[in-house]
Design a protein around this motif. Structure first.
Motif, PDB file in Angstrom:
ATOM      1  N   SER A  84       6.569   7.338   3.547  1.00  0.00           N
ATOM      2  CA  SER A  84       7.393   6.141   3.379  1.00  0.00           C
ATOM      3  C   SER A  84       6.681   4.887   3.873  1.00  0.00           C
ATOM      4  N   VAL A  85       5.884   5.031   4.938  1.00  0.00           N
ATOM      5  CA  VAL A  85       5.143   3.883   5.467  1.00  0.00           C
ATOM      6  C   VAL A  85       4.050   3.468   4.492  1.00  0.00           C
ATOM      7  N   ARG A  86       3.375   4.438   3.895  1.00  0.00           N
ATOM      8  CA  ARG A  86       2.359   4.114   2.892  1.00  0.00           C
ATOM      9  C   ARG A  86       2.953   3.256   1.779  1.00  0.00           C
ATOM     10  N   GLU A  87       4.132   3.635   1.331  1.00  0.00           N
ATOM     11  CA  GLU A  87       4.743   2.910   0.218  1.00  0.00           C
ATOM     12  C   GLU A  87       5.124   1.496   0.609  1.00  0.00           C
ATOM     13  N   ARG A  88       5.581   1.305   1.836  1.00  0.00           N
ATOM     14  CA  ARG A  88       5.942  -0.053   2.280  1.00  0.00           C
ATOM     15  C   ARG A  88       4.715  -0.949   2.445  1.00  0.00           C
ATOM     16  N   LEU A  89       3.570  -0.355   2.747  1.00  0.00           N
ATOM     17  CA  LEU A  89       2.362  -1.146   3.017  1.00  0.00           C
ATOM     18  C   LEU A  89       1.536  -1.441   1.770  1.00  0.00           C
ATOM     19  N   SER A  90       1.971  -0.982   0.607  1.00  0.00           N
ATOM     20  CA  SER A  90       1.135  -1.177  -0.586  1.00  0.00           C
ATOM     21  C   SER A  90       0.877  -2.652  -0.867  1.00  0.00           C
ATOM     22  N   ALA A  91       1.908  -3.514  -0.762  1.00  0.00           N
ATOM     23  CA  ALA A  91       1.710  -4.938  -1.052  1.00  0.00           C
ATOM     24  C   ALA A  91       0.799  -5.627  -0.030  1.00  0.00           C
ATOM     25  N   PRO A  92       1.019  -5.458   1.288  1.00  0.00           N
ATOM     26  CA  PRO A  92       0.091  -6.084   2.236  1.00  0.00           C
ATOM     27  C   PRO A  92      -1.352  -5.627   2.072  1.00  0.00           C
ATOM     28  N   LEU A  93      -1.535  -4.370   1.684  1.00  0.00           N
ATOM     29  CA  LEU A  93      -2.900  -3.876   1.513  1.00  0.00           C
ATOM     30  C   LEU A  93      -3.585  -4.517   0.312  1.00  0.00           C
ATOM     31  N   VAL A  94      -2.817  -4.899  -0.713  1.00  0.00           N
ATOM     32  CA  VAL A  94      -3.410  -5.624  -1.838  1.00  0.00           C
ATOM     33  C   VAL A  94      -3.936  -6.973  -1.373  1.00  0.00           C
ATOM     34  N   VAL A  95      -3.169  -7.654  -0.536  1.00  0.00           N
ATOM     35  CA  VAL A  95      -3.621  -8.936   0.001  1.00  0.00           C
ATOM     36  C   VAL A  95      -4.910  -8.733   0.806  1.00  0.00           C
ATOM     37  N   LEU A  96      -4.942  -7.681   1.607  1.00  0.00           N
ATOM     38  CA  LEU A  96      -6.141  -7.394   2.395  1.00  0.00           C
ATOM     39  C   LEU A  96      -7.347  -7.119   1.509  1.00  0.00           C
ATOM     40  N   LEU A  97      -7.110  -6.565   0.339  1.00  0.00           N
ATOM     41  CA  LEU A  97      -8.195  -6.268  -0.592  1.00  0.00           C
ATOM     42  C   LEU A  97      -8.891  -7.538  -1.086  1.00  0.00           C
ATOM     43  N   GLY A  98      -8.105  -8.615  -1.258  1.00  0.00           N
ATOM     44  CA  GLY A  98      -8.676  -9.819  -1.837  1.00  0.00           C
ATOM     45  C   GLY A  98      -9.022 -10.930  -0.863  1.00  0.00           C
ATOM     46  N   ALA A  99      -8.208 -11.112   0.168  1.00  0.00           N
ATOM     47  CA  ALA A  99      -8.344 -12.287   1.031  1.00  0.00           C
ATOM     48  C   ALA A  99      -9.708 -12.423   1.698  1.00  0.00           C
ATOM     49  N   PRO A 100     -10.316 -11.359   2.231  1.00  0.00           N
ATOM     50  CA  PRO A 100     -11.617 -11.550   2.896  1.00  0.00           C
ATOM     51  C   PRO A 100     -12.710 -12.089   1.980  1.00  0.00           C
ATOM     52  N   LEU A 101     -12.615 -11.834   0.683  1.00  0.00           N
ATOM     53  CA  LEU A 101     -13.658 -12.295  -0.239  1.00  0.00           C
ATOM     54  C   LEU A 101     -13.727 -13.817  -0.323  1.00  0.00           C
ATOM     55  N   ILE A 102     -12.644 -14.473   0.022  1.00  0.00           N
ATOM     56  CA  ILE A 102     -12.600 -15.935  -0.065  1.00  0.00           C
ATOM     57  C   ILE A 102     -13.573 -16.579   0.913  1.00  0.00           C
TER      58      ILE A 102
END
Length: 399
Positions: free
Chosen positions: A284-302
């Motif tokens: 259940s925690v994995r499913e709740r964190l899917s959206a924040p992890l997408v942000v983490l995937l992209g933000a550092p590249l900036i």
């Protein structure tokens, strides 16, 4: 549906012999693919000096999978899995050997890569179907986590080995090493994977017609379409950034071989993220964190347009790579939405979209790099990942 919150264990997953066989073969094949992509990108960039052509060499095997997945995807449910998987690895071995042995023009090399890629969704869909049939519940989700982790480790091995092989042997001999790895994967599957028959489900005419009909019906399903987009889009943007890392390293004046280090960094992050999210967190925690992890995937590249030294740029890419674990939070719902008689085709369609859009990403952001710089294009890819992928996942939570 209530989610069972007891995570599976690695022991449960590896207890399945079919999974073990495909796991080993996948490590070999992905290592070979990573080595091949890096060696071909270096070969093209060295001979042309063009970031766009180098990016196209990186992504040439992705976009053509769109046609193969749409027109041949039903074969995964019509034919036995073992011959399909063995054929896929054997064809990849022949391609890598041709690229290494034949002194062909760049355009011809890219066309050969594209032609072979048309069949990739069928081969990968067959392997994914076998795993889905053999693993159930959270063992399937953890199996997908292990698959992603093996992909990351294999990419790391392939890229590090590619950097060493290209530096010591040259790009063409490195391609022959990739061919040998693909051939070994084919032998492993042929000897260790049990044989089987094709699906007993209904067939609707010829393979092409059946594939098209099945793809249309799958994409017409709102839940399936949403889950496919949620997995396709972030990968497409990140692939666009990764395709530019060789050119980025060259423009920054980093030492030879630094491009391989940078390309390996997201794979290291993916390995870390998938282990932490897949093994340590409840479903259940994995499913709740899917959206924040997408942000983490992209933000550092900036941050990459800043004058970061090589160790810091590498760390940024590792951090971004941990965000790939977002996909684990989608797997339960994705498998539940899959129709039983189109399971293999759905996995082929997933692979089709992933690979096709990962082909579009390098093309788009390679063009941006030609107009601006590789660093600016990578930052744009990071912004697109964070800003566009997030609403896709937030929509999931509202349905």
């Amino acid at each position: 549906m209530t989610v069972a919150d007891r995570p599976a264990t690695y022991r449960e997953v590896f207890a399945e012999p079919t999974f073990r066989t495909l796991f080993v073969a996948r490590i070999l094949a992905i290592s070979a693919n990573s080595l091949q992509i890096f060696a071909l990108s270096v070969l093209v960039y060295t001979s042309t000096g063009s970031p766009l052509l180098s990016a196209l060499a990186f992504g040439a095997g992705f976009l053509p999978q769109f046609a193969g997945g749409l027109l041949l995807g039903s074969l995964t449910d019509r034919l036995p899995a073992r011959p399909l998987i063995v054929a896929g690895y054997a064809v990849e071995a022949a391609l890598a050997a041709t690229l290494g042995l034949a002194d062909l023009p760049v355009v011809v090399n890219l066309l050969l890569v594209a032609a072979v890629a048309c069949f990739t969704p069928v081969f990968s869909g067959a392997a994914s179907k076998v795993i889905a049939e053999r693993l159930t519940g959270d063992a399937y989700v953890l199996g997908r986590s292990l698959t992603s982790m093996s992909s990351s480790a294999a990419q790391l091995l392939g890229l590090v080995g590619g950097g060493v092989a290209v530096a010591t042997l040259g790009a063409r001999p490195a391609l022959l090493v990739a061919a040998a790895c693909h051939l070994f994967a084919a032998v492993v599957v042929r000897l260790r994977l049990p044989g089987g028959r094709g699906s007993a489900g209904p067939k609707h005419g010829g393979a092409v017609r059946d594939s098209w009909t099945g793809a249309v019906s799958l994409l017409a399903d709102r839940t399936i379409r949403r889950l496919l987009l949620a997995q396709w889009l972030p990968s497409a943007f990140v692939a666009g950034s990764e395709a530019l890392l060789v050119a980025y390293a060259a423009r920054r004046g980093f030492a030879p071989g630094a491009g391989a280090i940078l390309m390996a960094a997201p794979a290291v992050g993916m390995l870390i993220g998938n282990f932490a999210v897949g093994r340590l967190l409840r479903p259940s925690v994995r499913e709740r964190l899917s959206a924040p992890l997408v942000v983490l995937l992209g933000a550092p590249l900036i941050t990459l347009p800043a004058p970061l030294p090589l160790p810091v740029a590498t760390a940024v890419l590792v951090l971004a790579g941990t965000g790939f674990a977002y996909g684990l939070g989608l797997q339960r719902e994705f498998l539940e939405a899959a129709p039983a008689d189109r399971l293999g085709q759905l996995f082929a369609l997933l692979s089709t979209g992933l690979m096709a859009l990962q082909g579009v990403g390098p093309l788009v952001f390679g063009a941006v790099a030609e107009l601006t710089s590789p660093a600016a294009a990578i930052a744009a890819a990071g912004m697109a990942t964070s800003l566009v992928a997030l609403p896709v996942h937030l929509r999931r939570r509202s349905t």
